[in-house]
Design a protein around this motif. Structure first.
Motif, short mmCIF file in Angstrom:
data_model
loop_
_atom_site.label_atom_id
_atom_site.label_comp_id
_atom_site.label_asym_id
_atom_site.label_seq_id
_atom_site.Cartn_x
_atom_site.Cartn_y
_atom_site.Cartn_z
N ARG A 61 0.85 -1.19 0.00
CA ARG A 61 0.00 0.00 0.00
C ARG A 61 0.89 1.24 0.00
NH1 ARG A 61 -0.19 -1.91 5.26
NH2 ARG A 61 0.70 -0.45 6.77
N VAL A 62 0.26 2.39 -0.16
CA VAL A 62 0.99 3.65 -0.11
C VAL A 62 0.39 4.50 1.00
CG1 VAL A 62 1.49 5.79 -1.37
CG2 VAL A 62 1.70 3.60 -2.53
N GLU A 63 1.26 5.01 1.85
CA GLU A 63 0.81 5.88 2.93
C GLU A 63 1.22 7.31 2.63
OE1 GLU A 63 2.72 4.15 6.29
OE2 GLU A 63 1.29 2.49 6.40
N ILE A 64 0.47 8.24 3.19
CA ILE A 64 0.82 9.64 3.00
C ILE A 64 1.34 10.19 4.32
CG2 ILE A 64 0.01 11.93 2.33
CD1 ILE A 64 -2.10 10.29 0.59
N ASP A 65 2.63 10.54 4.29
CA ASP A 65 3.30 11.06 5.48
C ASP A 65 3.37 12.57 5.36
OD1 ASP A 65 5.53 10.02 7.70
OD2 ASP A 65 5.98 11.98 6.84
N ALA A 66 3.08 13.25 6.45
CA ALA A 66 3.06 14.72 6.43
C ALA A 66 4.40 15.31 6.01
CB ALA A 66 2.66 15.25 7.80
N LYS A 67 5.50 14.65 6.38
CA LYS A 67 6.83 15.17 6.04
C LYS A 67 7.39 14.57 4.76
CE LYS A 67 8.44 16.44 10.62
NZ LYS A 67 8.82 15.72 11.83
N LYS A 68 7.24 13.26 4.62
CA LYS A 68 7.88 12.56 3.49
C LYS A 68 7.02 12.49 2.24
CE LYS A 68 10.75 9.56 6.36
NZ LYS A 68 10.85 8.19 6.89
N GLY A 69 5.74 12.79 2.38
CA GLY A 69 4.86 12.65 1.23
C GLY A 69 4.46 11.20 1.04
N TYR A 70 4.47 10.73 -0.20
CA TYR A 70 4.08 9.35 -0.46
C TYR A 70 5.14 8.38 0.04
CZ TYR A 70 0.44 11.11 -3.57
OH TYR A 70 -0.65 11.73 -4.08
N VAL A 71 4.72 7.40 0.81
CA VAL A 71 5.62 6.37 1.31
C VAL A 71 5.06 5.01 0.87
CG1 VAL A 71 6.61 5.28 3.38
CG2 VAL A 71 6.34 7.78 3.28
N ILE A 72 5.87 4.28 0.12
CA ILE A 72 5.42 2.98 -0.37
C ILE A 72 5.76 1.92 0.66
CG2 ILE A 72 5.58 1.29 -2.24
CD1 ILE A 72 6.75 3.64 -3.98
N VAL A 73 4.78 1.13 1.04
CA VAL A 73 5.02 0.03 1.98
C VAL A 73 5.21 -1.24 1.15
CG1 VAL A 73 4.12 -1.25 3.96
CG2 VAL A 73 3.56 1.18 3.68
N HIS A 74 6.45 -1.76 1.19
CA HIS A 74 6.78 -2.95 0.41
C HIS A 74 6.78 -4.19 1.30
CE1 HIS A 74 8.84 -0.12 -2.53
NE2 HIS A 74 8.13 -0.89 -3.31
N LYS A 75 6.31 -5.30 0.75
CA LYS A 75 6.37 -6.57 1.47
C LYS A 75 7.13 -7.59 0.63
CE LYS A 75 3.83 -9.72 4.30
NZ LYS A 75 2.58 -10.20 4.85
N CYS A 76 8.04 -8.31 1.30
CA CYS A 76 8.88 -9.29 0.61
C CYS A 76 8.11 -10.59 0.39
CB CYS A 76 10.14 -9.55 1.44
SG CYS A 76 11.25 -10.72 0.64
N GLU A 77 8.10 -11.06 -0.86
CA GLU A 77 7.44 -12.31 -1.22
C GLU A 77 8.09 -13.50 -0.54
OE1 GLU A 77 5.79 -12.36 -5.72
OE2 GLU A 77 7.93 -12.57 -5.51
N LYS A 78 9.40 -13.39 -0.32
CA LYS A 78 10.18 -14.51 0.14
C LYS A 78 10.16 -14.65 1.67
CE LYS A 78 14.87 -16.11 -0.79
NZ LYS A 78 16.13 -15.65 -1.41
N CYS A 79 10.45 -13.56 2.39
CA CYS A 79 10.57 -13.67 3.85
C CYS A 79 9.48 -12.90 4.60
CB CYS A 79 11.95 -13.21 4.31
SG CYS A 79 12.18 -11.43 4.22
N GLY A 80 8.66 -12.13 3.88
CA GLY A 80 7.55 -11.43 4.53
C GLY A 80 7.92 -10.12 5.20
N ALA A 81 9.18 -9.68 5.06
CA ALA A 81 9.60 -8.43 5.67
C ALA A 81 8.82 -7.27 5.07
CB ALA A 81 11.09 -8.21 5.46
N VAL A 82 8.50 -6.29 5.90
CA VAL A 82 7.78 -5.10 5.44
C VAL A 82 8.71 -3.90 5.59
CG1 VAL A 82 5.81 -3.57 5.90
CG2 VAL A 82 5.51 -6.05 5.96
N LYS A 83 8.84 -3.12 4.53
CA LYS A 83 9.72 -1.93 4.54
C LYS A 83 8.96 -0.74 3.99
CE LYS A 83 13.73 -4.25 5.13
NZ LYS A 83 14.34 -4.13 6.44
N ARG A 84 9.33 0.43 4.51
CA ARG A 84 8.74 1.67 4.00
C ARG A 84 9.77 2.42 3.18
NH1 ARG A 84 5.56 0.43 8.05
NH2 ARG A 84 3.46 1.29 8.06
N ASN A 85 9.38 2.83 2.00
CA ASN A 85 10.28 3.56 1.12
C ASN A 85 9.59 4.80 0.57
OD1 ASN A 85 12.68 1.75 0.84
ND2 ASN A 85 11.10 0.32 0.19
#
Ligand SMILES: [Zn+2]
Ligand SMILES: [Zn+2]
Length: 109
Positions: A61-85
């Motif tokens: 999903r994509v979140e909207i951060d007041a400071k950073k603007g659009y932040v993409i939430v990525h999830k790893c297919e392999k290990c399930g890790a979630v990262k924000r970019n």
């Protein structure tokens, strides 16, 4: 012989999901594809290329951060890790697909 398994910081690369060639961002390391927004699990912290996983990461999903603007939430297919970019939709070269970003937002706009 040491093998270079991962993409070096801010070089052009071929997207592991859609196969398009992604050009370097210029001002910062690009960690996802601007066309389909998929990423690769190569970082522990943004840009460090410290992860051994190497799995493909899809845009959850994509979140909207007041400071950073659009932040993409990525999830790893392999290990399930979630990262924000942070999205790179303002990049001069191949900006992130803004329509795709908006489509993935949680509806805060
Ligand atoms: Zn792609
Ligand atoms: Zn992973």
């Amino acid at each position: 012989m040491e093998q270079k398994r991962f993409i070096k910081n801010d070089n052009s690369f071929i997207c592991a999901n859609c196969g398009k060639t992604v050009e370097p961002l210029g001002y910062s390391s690009r960690n996802h594809c601007p066309f389909c927004l998929w990423s690769l699990h190569v970082d522990e912290n943004p840009g460090d290329r410290a992860s051994e996983c190497g799995g493909r990461m899809y845009p959850l999903r994509v979140e909207i951060d007041a400071k950073k603007g659009y932040v993409i939430v990525h999830k790893c297919e392999k290990c399930g890790a979630v990262k924000r970019n942070r999205a790179a939709h303002l990049a001069k070269v191949q900006p992130d697909d803004i329509r795709l970003l908006i489509k993935l937002t949680t509806g805060n706009i």
